[in-house]
Design a protein around this motif. Structure first.
Motif, mmCIF file in Angstrom:
data_model
loop_
_atom_site.group_PDB
_atom_site.id
_atom_site.type_symbol
_atom_site.label_atom_id
_atom_site.label_comp_id
_atom_site.label_asym_id
_atom_site.label_seq_id
_atom_site.Cartn_x
_atom_site.Cartn_y
_atom_site.Cartn_z
ATOM 1 N N SER A 115 0.792 -1.267 -0.055
ATOM 2 C CA SER A 115 -0.171 -0.013 0.006
ATOM 3 C C SER A 115 1.093 1.542 -0.280
ATOM 4 C CB SER A 115 -0.931 0.094 1.304
ATOM 5 O OG SER A 115 -0.234 0.264 2.202
ATOM 6 N N PRO A 116 0.374 2.228 -0.519
ATOM 7 C CA PRO A 116 1.113 3.640 -0.461
ATOM 8 C C PRO A 116 1.737 4.128 0.929
ATOM 9 C CG PRO A 116 -0.824 4.019 -1.720
ATOM 10 C CD PRO A 116 -1.026 2.666 -1.223
ATOM 11 N N GLU A 117 0.766 3.629 1.898
ATOM 12 C CA GLU A 117 1.178 3.997 3.583
ATOM 13 C C GLU A 117 2.303 3.174 3.899
ATOM 14 O OE1 GLU A 117 -1.895 3.105 2.346
ATOM 15 O OE2 GLU A 117 -3.120 4.998 2.595
ATOM 16 N N GLY B 108 14.999 5.524 4.571
ATOM 17 C CA GLY B 108 16.160 5.737 3.704
ATOM 18 C C GLY B 108 16.219 4.349 3.013
ATOM 19 N N VAL B 109 15.396 3.639 2.842
ATOM 20 C CA VAL B 109 15.371 2.559 2.020
ATOM 21 C C VAL B 109 14.794 2.536 0.712
ATOM 22 C CG1 VAL B 109 14.952 0.007 1.999
ATOM 23 C CG2 VAL B 109 15.320 0.980 4.218
ATOM 24 N N GLU B 110 15.419 2.008 -0.145
ATOM 25 C CA GLU B 110 14.718 1.872 -1.791
ATOM 26 C C GLU B 110 13.725 0.809 -1.585
ATOM 27 O OE1 GLU B 110 15.887 1.102 -6.403
ATOM 28 O OE2 GLU B 110 17.394 1.793 -4.819
ATOM 29 N N PHE B 111 12.704 1.294 -2.136
ATOM 30 C CA PHE B 111 11.392 0.071 -2.366
ATOM 31 C C PHE B 111 11.135 -0.673 -3.647
ATOM 32 C CE2 PHE B 111 6.958 -1.134 -2.900
ATOM 33 C CZ PHE B 111 7.010 -2.538 -2.143
ATOM 34 N N ARG B 112 11.263 -1.658 -3.847
ATOM 35 C CA ARG B 112 11.052 -2.171 -5.432
ATOM 36 C C ARG B 112 10.010 -3.472 -5.382
ATOM 37 N NH1 ARG B 112 15.264 -2.554 -10.334
ATOM 38 N NH2 ARG B 112 14.102 -4.072 -11.862
ATOM 39 N N PRO B 113 8.867 -3.107 -5.600
ATOM 40 C CA PRO B 113 7.801 -4.321 -5.718
ATOM 41 C C PRO B 113 8.080 -5.166 -6.811
ATOM 42 C CG PRO B 113 6.977 -2.369 -6.541
ATOM 43 C CD PRO B 113 8.229 -1.795 -6.176
ATOM 44 N N TYR B 114 7.733 -6.305 -6.907
ATOM 45 C CA TYR B 114 7.765 -7.326 -8.067
ATOM 46 C C TYR B 114 6.408 -8.085 -8.009
ATOM 47 C CZ TYR B 114 9.456 -10.928 -4.680
ATOM 48 O OH TYR B 114 9.795 -11.774 -3.724
ATOM 49 N N SER B 115 6.205 -8.931 -9.133
ATOM 50 C CA SER B 115 5.182 -9.805 -9.109
ATOM 51 C C SER B 115 5.316 -11.366 -8.547
ATOM 52 C CB SER B 115 4.804 -9.784 -10.466
ATOM 53 O OG SER B 115 4.556 -8.547 -11.217
ATOM 54 N N ILE B 116 4.287 -11.373 -7.578
ATOM 55 C CA ILE B 116 4.732 -12.866 -6.789
ATOM 56 C C ILE B 116 3.249 -13.123 -6.164
ATOM 57 C CG2 ILE B 116 5.274 -11.771 -4.729
ATOM 58 C CD1 ILE B 116 6.950 -14.386 -4.302
ATOM 59 N N GLN B 117 2.863 -14.383 -6.743
ATOM 60 C CA GLN B 117 1.493 -14.692 -6.102
ATOM 61 C C GLN B 117 1.878 -15.760 -4.912
ATOM 62 O OE1 GLN B 117 -1.569 -15.734 -8.860
ATOM 63 N NE2 GLN B 117 -0.868 -14.107 -10.235
ATOM 64 N N ARG B 118 1.476 -15.639 -3.601
ATOM 65 C CA ARG B 118 2.201 -16.400 -2.719
ATOM 66 C C ARG B 118 1.381 -17.891 -2.596
ATOM 67 N NH1 ARG B 118 -0.077 -17.644 2.555
ATOM 68 N NH2 ARG B 118 -1.592 -16.283 2.199
ATOM 69 N N ASN B 119 0.171 -17.953 -3.055
ATOM 70 C CA ASN B 119 -0.525 -19.360 -3.135
ATOM 71 C C ASN B 119 -0.802 -19.642 -4.465
ATOM 72 O OD1 ASN B 119 -0.917 -19.617 0.074
ATOM 73 N ND2 ASN B 119 -2.188 -17.920 -0.522
ATOM 74 N N ALA B 120 -0.562 -19.235 -5.386
ATOM 75 C CA ALA B 120 -0.905 -19.605 -6.862
ATOM 76 C C ALA B 120 0.090 -20.593 -7.214
ATOM 77 C CB ALA B 120 -0.846 -18.374 -7.890
ATOM 78 N N MET B 121 -0.317 -21.661 -7.946
ATOM 79 C CA MET B 121 0.441 -22.539 -8.370
ATOM 80 C C MET B 121 0.453 -22.346 -10.104
ATOM 81 S SD MET B 121 0.083 -26.116 -6.162
ATOM 82 C CE MET B 121 -1.841 -25.934 -5.753
ATOM 83 N N SER B 122 0.905 -21.650 -10.589
ATOM 84 C CA SER B 122 0.838 -21.018 -11.999
ATOM 85 C C SER B 122 2.076 -21.031 -12.439
ATOM 86 C CB SER B 122 0.171 -19.910 -12.093
ATOM 87 O OG SER B 122 0.250 -19.471 -13.167
#
Length: 353
Positions: free
Chosen positions: A6-8, A17-31
């Protein structure tokens, strides 16, 4: 790097002071397509960020992060160290159905591939470590065990079990006995056993209270809200939904209960211990490390609603033991599970002291 936040949450991370970089991941998906996307994004990120040290934790970040790291230029030049923090075994390692056995075989092979050249692998209990060594996923010499993820004992300060009215002459805290379970709505968190045990106890002690807090989970082992609602509507439990702050619920209960089938190191139990609550949990890896039998709580066999109900009744009949056990929980949290102690253990393993 984590999944989208979330933005918050992003703002709080950047404020450190930490750089944040999201990435695509689906915790429960078996795909396959979803996991391929995760692997591709991690490879790209490692190539761009060129980290010197990587710490991955939970199953998919460890597997796909480890495989991405193995194929990176930095790994080939021995410029990056890779550490994995195994926080539990999860759904795949619990055996049972053919589907789970097949999944366990696949996950074991993926773990071997990801961790073959890892600098070190950190576990939250010795049983999980022993299983990884037994399955030849990782060499024993690379393994370390720490006391969970730790708990901020200042943020989770000890609170009174309850206030006794001065005119009420009773041993132990006053008011109807109040049990609490905080967990994602999963079968293997022991939620059904908790509800069945509550049903047995309320047949003998109708005023006893049983609270459940936690969100739905899309895992194959997930319990539907409809099922939870049936227990709630019957008056067996009170379902409070999900929350972003468990402290008010912990402060309102007398006994914290987690009848889980398996854990790495259950955070909610550590939070309850720091709050000063007796613990009722199961004799399984991760949970059993949090209880000194008869000192700060009790352990019961997993998937055994009768044994759970029996110990719940013991607590009701032995109110005079609650405060002693509560104090013992707090002491154990401070001496073994304080996040500062765990962080120091982690930094030492990673050579970052």
């Amino acid at each position: 790097m984590t999944a989208d936040a979330s933005p918050e949450v992003e703002q709080r991370i950047r404020a450190l002071g930490v750089e944040f970089r999201p990435y695509s991941i689906q915790r429960n998906a078996m795909s396959i397509s979803s996991d391929r996307q995760t692997l591709t994004e991690l490879r790209t990120a490692l190539a761009e960020l060129k980290p010197t040290t990587i710490l991955a934790y939970t199953i998919k970040p460890i597997i796909w992060g480890g495989i991405a790291w193995r194929s990176s230029a930095a790994r080939r030049c021995n410029e990056t160290r890779f550490f994995a923090l195994v926080t539990g075994l999860g759904y795949a390692f619990q055996g049972g159905s053919l589907k789970r056995r097949v999944l366990s075989t696949i996950v074991t092979k993926l773990y071997r591939t990801a961790l073959r050249h890892a600098t070190a692998v950190i576990f939250q209990n010795a049983d999980n470590r022993d299983l990884f060594v037994e399955r030849r996923i990782v060499d024993a010499a690379k393994c370390h065990v720490v006391s969970g993820s730790g708990i901020n004992v200042a943020e989770f300060a000890q609170s009174p079990l309850s206030k006794k009215p001065p005119v009420l002459k009773i041993d132990g805290p006053a008011g109807p006995p109040h049990f609490l379970l905080i967990a994602r709505l999963l079968g293997e968190k022991g939620i059904r056993e908790y509800c069945r045990a509550a049903e047995q106890v309320k047949a003998k002690v109708p005023e006893a209270r049983f609270s459940l807090v936690g969100p739905e989970d899309p895992s194959p082992d997930g319990i539907s809200l409809e099922e939870i609602k049936r227990w709630h509507d019957a008056g067996t439990i009170h379902y409070h939904g999900a929350t972003t702050d468990v402290r008010p619920f912990l402060q309102d209960c007398h006994i914290y209960t987690l009848p889980s089938y398996h854990e790495g190191m259950p955070r909610t139990v550590l939070e309850a211990m720091a709050t000063g609550r007796p613990i009722l949990t199961t004799e399984v890896p991760g949970c059993k490390e949090t209880v000194q039998q008869g000192v700060n709580g009790w352990l019961v066999p997993k998937a055994d609603a009768d044994a759970l109900a029996e110990r719940m009744l013991w607590f009701i009949e032995n109110r005079d033991q609650w405060q002693t056990m509560a104090d013992a929980s707090r002491k154990l949290a401070e001496e073994k599970f304080d996040v500062r102690i765990v962080n120091q253990q982690m930094l030492a393993i990673m050579g970052l002291e």
